[in-house]
Design a protein around this motif. Structure first.
Motif, PDB file in Angstrom:
ATOM      1  N   ALA A  25       0.825  -1.206   0.000  1.00 23.21           N
ATOM      2  CA  ALA A  25       0.000   0.000   0.000  1.00 23.21           C
ATOM      3  C   ALA A  25       0.864   1.263   0.000  1.00 23.21           C
ATOM      4  CB  ALA A  25      -0.933   0.000   1.205  1.00 23.21           C
ATOM      5  N   VAL A  26       1.962   1.236   0.728  1.00 19.69           N
ATOM      6  CA  VAL A  26       2.874   2.384   0.733  1.00 19.69           C
ATOM      7  C   VAL A  26       3.572   2.505  -0.617  1.00 19.69           C
ATOM      8  CG1 VAL A  26       5.001   3.285   1.757  1.00 19.69           C
ATOM      9  CG2 VAL A  26       3.190   2.409   3.225  1.00 19.69           C
ATOM     10  N   ALA A  27       3.932   1.389  -1.213  1.00 24.58           N
ATOM     11  CA  ALA A  27       4.609   1.409  -2.512  1.00 24.58           C
ATOM     12  C   ALA A  27       3.674   1.902  -3.614  1.00 24.58           C
ATOM     13  CB  ALA A  27       5.145   0.020  -2.849  1.00 24.58           C
ATOM     14  N   VAL A  28       2.366   1.723  -3.455  1.00 23.35           N
ATOM     15  CA  VAL A  28       1.407   2.239  -4.429  1.00 23.35           C
ATOM     16  C   VAL A  28       1.463   3.758  -4.463  1.00 23.35           C
ATOM     17  CG1 VAL A  28      -1.084   2.560  -4.780  1.00 23.35           C
ATOM     18  CG2 VAL A  28      -0.163   0.293  -4.500  1.00 23.35           C
ATOM     19  N   ILE A  38       7.397  -3.414  -7.346  1.00 16.48           N
ATOM     20  CA  ILE A  38       7.365  -3.573  -5.883  1.00 16.48           C
ATOM     21  C   ILE A  38       5.936  -3.717  -5.366  1.00 16.48           C
ATOM     22  CG2 ILE A  38       7.935  -2.471  -3.687  1.00 16.48           C
ATOM     23  CD1 ILE A  38      10.484  -1.471  -5.043  1.00 16.48           C
ATOM     24  N   PRO A  39       4.974  -2.878  -5.774  1.00 17.39           N
ATOM     25  CA  PRO A  39       3.602  -3.128  -5.304  1.00 17.39           C
ATOM     26  C   PRO A  39       3.036  -4.459  -5.779  1.00 17.39           C
ATOM     27  CG  PRO A  39       3.754  -0.942  -6.247  1.00 17.39           C
ATOM     28  CD  PRO A  39       5.046  -1.618  -6.512  1.00 17.39           C
ATOM     29  N   LEU A  40       3.364  -4.856  -7.003  1.00 19.06           N
ATOM     30  CA  LEU A  40       2.877  -6.145  -7.498  1.00 19.06           C
ATOM     31  C   LEU A  40       3.451  -7.307  -6.712  1.00 19.06           C
ATOM     32  CD1 LEU A  40       2.889  -5.657 -11.366  1.00 19.06           C
ATOM     33  CD2 LEU A  40       0.930  -6.073  -9.899  1.00 19.06           C
ATOM     34  N   LEU A  41       4.748  -7.262  -6.449  1.00 21.22           N
ATOM     35  CA  LEU A  41       5.396  -8.352  -5.718  1.00 21.22           C
ATOM     36  C   LEU A  41       4.908  -8.417  -4.274  1.00 21.22           C
ATOM     37  CD1 LEU A  41       7.539 -10.584  -5.695  1.00 21.22           C
ATOM     38  CD2 LEU A  41       9.174  -8.859  -4.974  1.00 21.22           C
ATOM     39  N   CYS A  42       4.934  -7.295  -3.584  1.00 21.71           N
ATOM     40  CA  CYS A  42       4.488  -7.283  -2.183  1.00 21.71           C
ATOM     41  C   CYS A  42       3.000  -7.616  -2.075  1.00 21.71           C
ATOM     42  CB  CYS A  42       4.767  -5.921  -1.552  1.00 21.71           C
ATOM     43  SG  CYS A  42       6.505  -5.584  -1.279  1.00 21.71           S
TER      44      CYS A  42
END
Length: 85
Positions: A25-28, A38-42
């Motif tokens: 959520a933070v990476a979004v 990063i958002p896709l992986l996390c």
């Protein structure tokens, strides 16, 4: 170890999915700086661990929160690419 002990690696599904969902959520928010990976992986890892934790019935609240935030982190980049593609 006692026969009814709750000490197992499966007890960490909830906190791990919560942490990865929060990271997604933070990476979004910083997708422009960090990219879409990063958002896709996390997000995908958070959803996977949350579903495993919910299946085992251990730590339902952190798993549910991890599932929601991981889904947000997973769906936002997908919808962003679909809108621009």
């Amino acid at each position: 170890m006692a026969s009814g002990s709750a000490d197992s690696p499966a007890t960490l599904y909830g906190p791990v999915s919560l942490a990865l969902g929060t990271a997604a959520a933070v990476a979004v928010v910083f997708t422009g700086l960090l990219g879409l990976a990063i958002p896709l992986l996390c997000g995908s890892l958070a959803v996977t661990f949350a579903l495993l934790g919910l299946k085992q019935g251990l730590g339902r609240v952190p798993c549910a929160i991890g599932l929601v935030t991981g889904s947000l982190g997973l769906l936002y980049p997908v919808l962003l690419v679909a809108a621009w593609g």
